[in-house]
Design a protein around this motif. Structure first.
Motif, short mmCIF file in Angstrom:
data_model
loop_
_atom_site.label_atom_id
_atom_site.label_comp_id
_atom_site.label_asym_id
_atom_site.label_seq_id
_atom_site.Cartn_x
_atom_site.Cartn_y
_atom_site.Cartn_z
N GLN A 111 0.66 -0.86 -0.03
CA GLN A 111 0.03 0.15 0.08
C GLN A 111 1.12 1.33 0.22
O GLN A 111 0.18 2.34 -0.30
CB GLN A 111 -0.84 0.08 0.99
N SER A 154 -4.43 1.74 -4.53
CA SER A 154 -5.19 3.18 -3.66
C SER A 154 -4.27 4.10 -4.14
O SER A 154 -4.87 5.65 -3.63
CB SER A 154 -4.92 2.36 -2.33
N ASP A 179 -0.76 -5.21 -2.11
CA ASP A 179 -2.14 -4.97 -0.87
C ASP A 179 -2.20 -4.03 -1.19
O ASP A 179 -1.69 -2.46 -0.80
CB ASP A 179 -0.89 -5.13 0.65
N GLU A 180 -4.03 -3.10 -1.99
CA GLU A 180 -4.47 -2.57 -2.02
C GLU A 180 -3.43 -1.51 -2.36
O GLU A 180 -2.65 -0.52 -2.62
CB GLU A 180 -4.49 -1.59 -0.73
#
Length: 612
Positions: A456, A540, A536-537
Motif C-alpha cells: 500500500q 490505492s 496489498d491495495e
C-alpha cells in the motif's frame, strides 16, 4: 574489564599479527627508554665526582644465571666508562654518553611510533567489522523485532553508540597494548634497583588506585543513560521530520518543541555529569602520583642518609626517574579504563542488536522449493503479535493460477495474512504449505524468490529509476526495465525527467507523486516476474486515470499467476476467483462476488458502505 577482554576475543583474532607487532614494539620501546634513562647514573657520577669505586672487566656467558649476567653487564658498563674517562677524559666521555642518549632515544621513539602504527589497522578494522556485523544482523532479524523498537533508537545505536565505541573503547587499544608493558618493564627494573623501595611503593599504589576507582564507578551507568537519551532524541527528530505536515496542520509546533527541549536538556545534564567525572580522572591520577613520589622521595632519602640501603644517590635518582616514568602510563591506563567503562555502556546497547535472538529459524537441511507448481495452503493458522490473537482458524487454499481477494475492515487481519506467506512472521499454530512443503522447511531465500510484493505504501530508495526497478533482480537489461515500466504505465513520466531512467528519485521517492511512486513499485514487481503475487491495495495511491491503466496492467500480469490481493475498491476484487471476507481475525464469508452479494452478509454491507 571482563567485557573489554570479551571485545578483544570477539574482534581481535583477525588482526593477531598487528597485535604481536604492537606488543613487540612497545617492549623494545620500554627497553630503550630504560637505556636512555640509564645514562643518568654515569653522567651524575662524572659531573659530581662521586664515584670512588674501581672496576675491572668480568667474563660472562649465556650459561650464567640471569642475575650473574645482569651483574656482569652492569659492572662492564661502568668499567668501560671509567676506562674511557682515564684514557680520553671526562668531557669526551660525557659526549659519548650524550651520543648514546640520542641513539637510545631515537630507537625508543621509533619503536613507540611503530607500536602505534600497528594499532591503526586494528582500530579501523574492528570498527569496520562492528558496523558490518550490526548491519548484517539488522538485515537478518525478523520484522517483528523492529516493531517493538524505535527507529531513531536503532539509528542511534548504529551511529552514536558505534561512534562512542570508536572514541572510547577502540581508541584505548593503543594504551591497553602499550601501558601494561611499560609498567611491567619499569616495575621489574625498580625491583632490581631496590626491592625495599619497590615493596613500599606497592603498598601505596593500591590506595591511590582505590580513590581513582571511586571516580569511575558510576561512569558506565551514566553513559548508558546518556546513550538511551540520545536514542530518544533521534527518535523525536525522526518522528518530527516524518510528521512535519501534521505538526504544522494542527499548530503543534510549540508542543513538539517543548518535548524536544525536555529530552535535549536531560541529555545535556547527563553529559555534564559524565564529562565532569571523566575529566576528573587525569588531574586526580596526577595528584595522587605526585603524592606517591613525595612519600617515596622521603622514604628513599631516609634509607640513603641512614645507610640502611645499598642504593647510591645517583642510582636513587635513576630510580625516581624510572618510577616517575610509570606515572604517565598509569595515568593513560586509568584514562583508558575510564574510556572503556564509558564505551561499554554503548557496547551493551549495540549488543542488544548483535545478540538479539533471531526467532526466524531456518531449516538445517532446507527442502528445495525453486518453482511453484500446485497450490498454497493455510491450515488452521493462528497468529498473535503479543497477547491477543490477530488470526484465528484460518483455512485457505489458493490454487495455482487463481486469484484470492481479502476484504474486510481495517484491523481484521488482512495484511497479517499475507505477511505470514513470505515468513515476515511465523505462525503460532498451524501450517502454511506451498506444494505440500511447509514454508518453515525451505530456505527464506528460495521462499521469497517465488513472490513479488506491491504494498500500500510504495517503498522506494534514494537511487535512480533504473536501480529501483531492478532492485533484487540481477543482470536486468534496459529493454526489460523499459518493458516493465510500460506495463506499469510508468515509462512516459520517467522519460519526461531530466536523465530518464538515470534520474535520482530522492529520499523515499520524494520527488515523485504518490501515483508515480506506486507505479515504479509495480514495475519492480513486474520485472521480477514471480509466480506468486502479493498485492496489498496496490492501486490505492493512484488517480482515476492511472488506476484504470495500472489495473489493466496488473490484470495482465496476474494472468496464469497465483495472486493474493488485499483491496478496498470493488473494481479490484470483482474478478477474483475467491473472495475471503475477514472480521476480527477470522474468515466469516467466502465465495465469488455475486454469491457473496446474494448472502446479504458482511460482504454486502461492505459493498454498500464501500468500506473495504
Amino acid at each position: 574489564m571482563n567485557k573489554f577482554l570479551q571485545i578483544l576475543i570477539r574482534f581481535i583474532p583477525p588482526y593477531k599479527k598487528y597485535v604481536v607487532g604492537s606488543i613487540g614494539s612497545n617492549f623494545l620501546s620500554a627497553l630503550f627508554t630504560l637505556f636512555s634513562f640509564g645514562a643518568i647514573i654515569p653522567i651524575l657520577q662524572i659531573l659530581f665526582g662521586i664515584e670512588s669505586a674501581t672496576y675491572s672487566y668480568k667474563e660472562w656467558s649465556f650459561s650464567n644465571s640471569m642475575s650473574e649476567i645482569g651483574s656482569a653487564l652492569k659492572n662492564n658498563v661502568f668499567w668501560y666508562i671509567s676506562d674511557t674517562i682515564q684514557r680520553q677524559g671526562a668531557i669526551t666521555t660525557l659526549a659519548f654518553l650524550g651520543l648514546f642518549l640520542i641513539i637510545a632515544t631515537m630507537l625508543k621513539t621509533g619503536f613507540s611510533f611503530l607500536a602505534s602504527y600497528y594499532t591503526v589497522p586494528i582500530r579501523t578494522g574492528v570498527l569496520r567489522d562492528l558496523r558490518r556485523d550490526i548491519y548484517a544482523k539488522i538485515l537478518s532479524l525478523p520484522i517483528g523485532f523492529f516493531s517493538e523498537e524505535r527507529k531513531g533508537d536503532i539509528m542511534s545505536r548504529m551511529t552514536g553508540d558505534v561512534g562512542e565505541i570508536e572514541n572510547s573503547v577502540i581508541s584505548s587499544l593503543d594504551m591497553i597494548f602499550k601501558n601494561p608493558i611499560l609498567i611491567l618493564v619499569y616495575v621489574v627494573t625498580l625491583f632490581s634497583l631496590s626491592w625495599e623501595l619497590t615493596l613500599f611503593v606497592m603498598v601505596l599504589l593500591p590506595i591511590s588506585g582505590y580513590f581513582i576507582g571511586m571516580v569511575g564507578k558510576k561512569l558506565k551507568t551514566r553513559s548508558l543513560v546518556g546513550q538511551q537519551q540520545l536514542g530518544q532524541l533521534l527518535s523525536q527528530i525522526e518522528e518530527t521530520l516524518g510528521g512535519l505536515r501534521i505538526i504544522k496542520a494542527f499548530n503543534a509546533e510549540n508542543k513538539v518543541k517543548a518535548r524536544f527541549a525536555q529530552i535535549n536538556e536531560a541529555l545535556r545534564h547527563t553529559n555534564l555529569r559524565i564529562n565532569s567525572r571523566y575529566l576528573l580522572a587525569h588531574p586526580m591520577s596526577e595528584f595522587l602520583g605526585t603524592v606517591v613520589i613525595a612519600i617515596l622521595l622521603w622514604f628513599g632519602g631516609m634509607l640513603i642518609l641512614t645507610h640502611h640501603s645499598n642504593i647510591t644517590a645517583p642510582t636513587f635518582i635513576y630510580y625516581l626517574v624510572v618510577f616517575y616514568s610509570i606515572i604517565n602510563p598509569a595515568k593513560d591506563l586509568s584514562k583508558a579504563v575510564y574510556s572503556i567503562q564509558k564505551g561499554l555502556a554503548s557496547l551493551e546497547r549495540v549488543d542488544k542488536i548483535l545478540k538479539a535472538e533471531n526467532t526466524m529459524k531456518e531449516a538445517t537441511e532446507p527442502k528445495k522449493l525453486d518453482a511453484f507448481r500446485d497450490k498454497i495452503e493455510y491450515k488452521n493458522v493462528w497468529f498473535k503479535y503479543k497477547n491477543d490473537w490477530v488470526l484465528q482458524e484460518i483455512n485457505v487454499t489458493v490454487e495455482k493460477g487463481k486469484t484470492v481477494a481479502l476484504v474486510g475492515q481495517s484491523g481484521s487481519g488482512k495484511s497479517t495474512f499475507v505477511d505470514l506467506l513470505p515468513r515476515f512472521y511465523d505462525v503460532d499454530k498451524g501450517d502454511i504449505l506451498i506444494d505440500g512443503i511447509n514454508i518453515k522447511d525451505t530456505s527464506l531465500h528460495n521462499l521469497r524468490a517465488l513472490m513479488g510484493n506491491v504494498n500500500q505504501e510504495a517503498i522506494l530508495f534514494n537511487d535512480t529509476f533504473f536501480n529501483n526497478i531492478t532492485f533484487g533482480v540481477e543482470n536486468a537489461t534496459m529493454e526489460q526495465v523499459i518493458e516493465a515500466a510500460r506495463i506499469a504505465n510508468a515509462h512516459e513520466f520517467i522519460m519526461a525527467t531530466e536523465k530518464g531512467y538515470d534520474t535520482n528519485i530522492g529520499d523515499r521517492g520524494g520527488r515523485l507523486s504518490g501515483g508515480q511512486r506506486q507505479r515504479v513499485s509495480i514495475a519492480r514487481a513486474i520485472l521480477k516476474n514471480p509466480p506468486i503475487l502479493i498485492l496489498d491495495e496496490a492501486t490505492s495511491a493512484l488517480d482515476t486515470e492511472s488506476e484504470r491503466l495500472v489495473q489493466d496492467a496488473i490484470e495482465n500480469l496476474m494472468k496464469n499467476r497465483t495472486s493474493i490481493v488485499i483491496a478496498h475498491r470493488l473494481s479490484t476484487i470483482k474478478r477474483a476467483d475467491e473472495i475471503c471476507v475477514m472480521h476480527e481475525g477470522r474468515i466469516v464469508e467466502r465465495g465469488k462476488h455475486d454469491d457473496l452479494i446474494a448472502l446479504d452478509g458482511y460482504y454486502k454491507k461492505l459493498c454498500d458502505m464501500q468500506s473495504f
